[in-house]
Design a protein around this motif. Structure first.
Motif, short mmCIF file in Angstrom:
data_model
loop_
_atom_site.label_atom_id
_atom_site.label_comp_id
_atom_site.label_asym_id
_atom_site.label_seq_id
_atom_site.Cartn_x
_atom_site.Cartn_y
_atom_site.Cartn_z
N VAL A 38 -26.74 0.00 -23.21
CA VAL A 38 -27.55 -0.72 -24.20
C VAL A 38 -27.86 0.18 -25.39
O VAL A 38 -27.77 -0.25 -26.55
CB VAL A 38 -28.85 -1.27 -23.56
N GLN A 41 -24.63 0.55 -27.49
CA GLN A 41 -24.30 -0.69 -28.20
C GLN A 41 -25.28 -0.93 -29.36
O GLN A 41 -24.87 -1.32 -30.45
CB GLN A 41 -24.34 -1.88 -27.23
N ARG A 42 -26.53 -0.67 -29.12
CA ARG A 42 -27.54 -0.86 -30.17
C ARG A 42 -27.32 0.11 -31.32
O ARG A 42 -27.39 -0.27 -32.49
CB ARG A 42 -28.94 -0.66 -29.58
N ASP A 43 -27.01 1.36 -31.01
CA ASP A 43 -26.76 2.36 -32.05
C ASP A 43 -25.51 2.01 -32.86
O ASP A 43 -25.51 2.13 -34.08
CB ASP A 43 -26.63 3.75 -31.44
N SER A 45 -24.30 -0.93 -33.37
CA SER A 45 -24.61 -2.10 -34.20
C SER A 45 -25.42 -1.73 -35.44
O SER A 45 -25.20 -2.27 -36.51
CB SER A 45 -25.39 -3.13 -33.40
N ARG A 46 -26.35 -0.82 -35.28
CA ARG A 46 -27.27 -0.49 -36.37
C ARG A 46 -26.76 0.59 -37.30
O ARG A 46 -27.19 0.67 -38.45
CB ARG A 46 -28.61 -0.05 -35.79
#
Length: 85
Positions: A38, A41-43, A45-46
């Motif tokens: 998670v 994936q979050r990093d 995306s951002r």
């Protein structure tokens, strides 16, 4: 043929047959793996594409490889900033 004899002697344990510490180890490992996934994936995306080494899609796919993918992304996938942070 010899391989079948070796594996035939070992029976996989079911969840009910495992010790409490064995169950806890599996749960902790799963939580750590999911947290890394998670976070990666979050990093991805951002973070802007110019701050990632290589294509975002490749790092996104690689992050699904247990432990190695997310750790590889955090070590090799992110470009280092020159601000000293």
């Amino acid at each position: 043929m010899a391989r079948n004899k070796i594996s035939a002697g070992r029976k996989k344990k079911t969840w009910k047959e495992m010790s409490p510490s064995g169950k806890a180890g599996i749960i902790i490992t799963a939580v750590v793996q999911m947290s890394l996934l998670v976070a990666a994936q979050r990093d991805i995306s951002r973070r802007p594409a110019e701050l990632i080494n290589g294509p975002k899609a490749a790092w996104r796919a690689a992050s699904f490889i247990n432990f190695i993918g997310p750790m590889g992304y955090f070590v090799f996938g992110r470009k280092r900033s020159g601000t000293g942070m």
